[in-house]
Design an enzyme around this catalytic site. Structure first.
Site, PDB file in Angstrom:
ATOM      1  N   GLU A  83      15.677 -23.656  47.805  1.00  0.00           N
ATOM      2  CA  GLU A  83      16.666 -24.503  47.139  1.00  0.00           C
ATOM      3  C   GLU A  83      16.646 -25.933  47.668  1.00  0.00           C
ATOM      4  O   GLU A  83      16.888 -26.882  46.921  1.00  0.00           O
ATOM      5  CB  GLU A  83      18.069 -23.921  47.327  1.00  0.00           C
ATOM      6  CG  GLU A  83      18.311 -22.584  46.653  1.00  0.00           C
ATOM      7  CD  GLU A  83      18.446 -22.694  45.146  1.00  0.00           C
ATOM      8  OE1 GLU A  83      18.764 -23.788  44.659  1.00  0.00           O
ATOM      9  OE2 GLU A  83      18.231 -21.678  44.467  1.00  0.00           O
ATOM     10  N   GLU A  92      20.606 -32.935  45.380  1.00  0.00           N
ATOM     11  CA  GLU A  92      19.725 -32.637  44.259  1.00  0.00           C
ATOM     12  C   GLU A  92      18.903 -33.865  43.896  1.00  0.00           C
ATOM     13  O   GLU A  92      19.449 -34.896  43.492  1.00  0.00           O
ATOM     14  CB  GLU A  92      20.570 -32.192  43.067  1.00  0.00           C
ATOM     15  CG  GLU A  92      19.762 -31.698  41.894  1.00  0.00           C
ATOM     16  CD  GLU A  92      20.645 -31.158  40.774  1.00  0.00           C
ATOM     17  OE1 GLU A  92      20.152 -31.066  39.633  1.00  0.00           O
ATOM     18  OE2 GLU A  92      21.825 -30.856  41.040  1.00  0.00           O
ATOM     19  N   ASN A 131      32.941 -24.358  42.155  1.00  0.00           N
ATOM     20  CA  ASN A 131      32.309 -23.794  43.342  1.00  0.00           C
ATOM     21  C   ASN A 131      32.648 -24.600  44.601  1.00  0.00           C
ATOM     22  O   ASN A 131      32.858 -24.027  45.673  1.00  0.00           O
ATOM     23  CB  ASN A 131      30.796 -23.708  43.149  1.00  0.00           C
ATOM     24  CG  ASN A 131      30.406 -22.554  42.252  1.00  0.00           C
ATOM     25  OD1 ASN A 131      30.902 -21.448  42.397  1.00  0.00           O
ATOM     26  ND2 ASN A 131      29.523 -22.810  41.299  1.00  0.00           N
TER      27      ASN A 131
END
Length: 211
Positions: A83, A92, A131
């Site tokens: 990830e 990201e 989240n």
């Protein structure tokens, strides 16, 4: 092959809907990993050797994952390595490109707080406001991460803590994960994209397992 040589699938951790299987698991019986095992899990996938801070952050966060076997710990670390691009990227990359103006809008939800963007951060690439809120609460931080999302990338320990807390809530409760089925852990993190979609064969190849 050894579990400690696994890589894994692509980013999207936190792709769930915030209604995962709960927070079960007993951190008091958590397994651990030596520095050599940790290093090998990273460098055997052709990534640079991790730092001392990364190793100790990893060790400190393990009890937050509800993990009860060394196999599951290896699976979790393999997912975190993939990830984050070998533990090198805690934000990201797509959303850091100056020409990608749409990235923050890709993660819009009703729970967004003004001025915050909830793209992937940390070693699980935690995404979506719900989240950030739920995992922050699971860690006893209240809504801190909802109001200061970039802490997940800025703080080494929080980057690990959120990864393991996400694992505990969304991945650990799955029965197939408990049986050591690597592909099941990918499905819990990234849904159909990797494990039954276009990247399924690549996912199996990287994990060295059938799912």
């Amino acid at each position: 092959p050894s579990h400690w040589r696994h890589g894994v699938c692509k980013s999207g951790g936190g792709g769930g809907n915030g209604n995962g299987g709960g927070n079960g698991g007993n951190g008091g019986n958590a397994p651990t990993a030596t520095r050599a095992e940790f290093n090998n899990a990273v460098t055997s996938n052709r990534y640079p050797a991790p730092s001392d801070a990364q190793y100790y952050g990893f060790l400190n966060a393990i009890p937050k994952g509800g993990i009860t076997s060394k196999t599951e710990l290896a699976m979790a670390l393999a997912q975190f390595i993939h990830e984050s691009g070998g533990l090198q990227h805690k934000r990201e990359l797509t959303c850091l490109r100056p020409d990608n103006y749409n990235c923050p809008r890709d993660y819009k939800e009703r729970c967004d707080v003004g001025g915050q963007h909830y793209f992937g951060r940390g070693y699980i690439q935690l995404s979506w406001c719900y989240n950030y809120r739920q995992i922050g609460q699971d860690l006893g931080r209240g809504d801190e991460l909802l109001y200061n999302a970039d802490l997940v990338a800025q703080n080494e320990q929080i980057a690990w803590d959120t990864a393991f807390a996400f694992w505990k809530r969304h991945v650990h409760p799955n029965g197939e994960v408990q049986q050591g089925r690597f592909g099941a852990s990918t499905r819990m993190i990234n849904g159909g994209l990797e494990c039954r979609g276009q990247n399924y064969d690549k996912s199996k190849e990287i994990s060295g397992r059938n799912s």
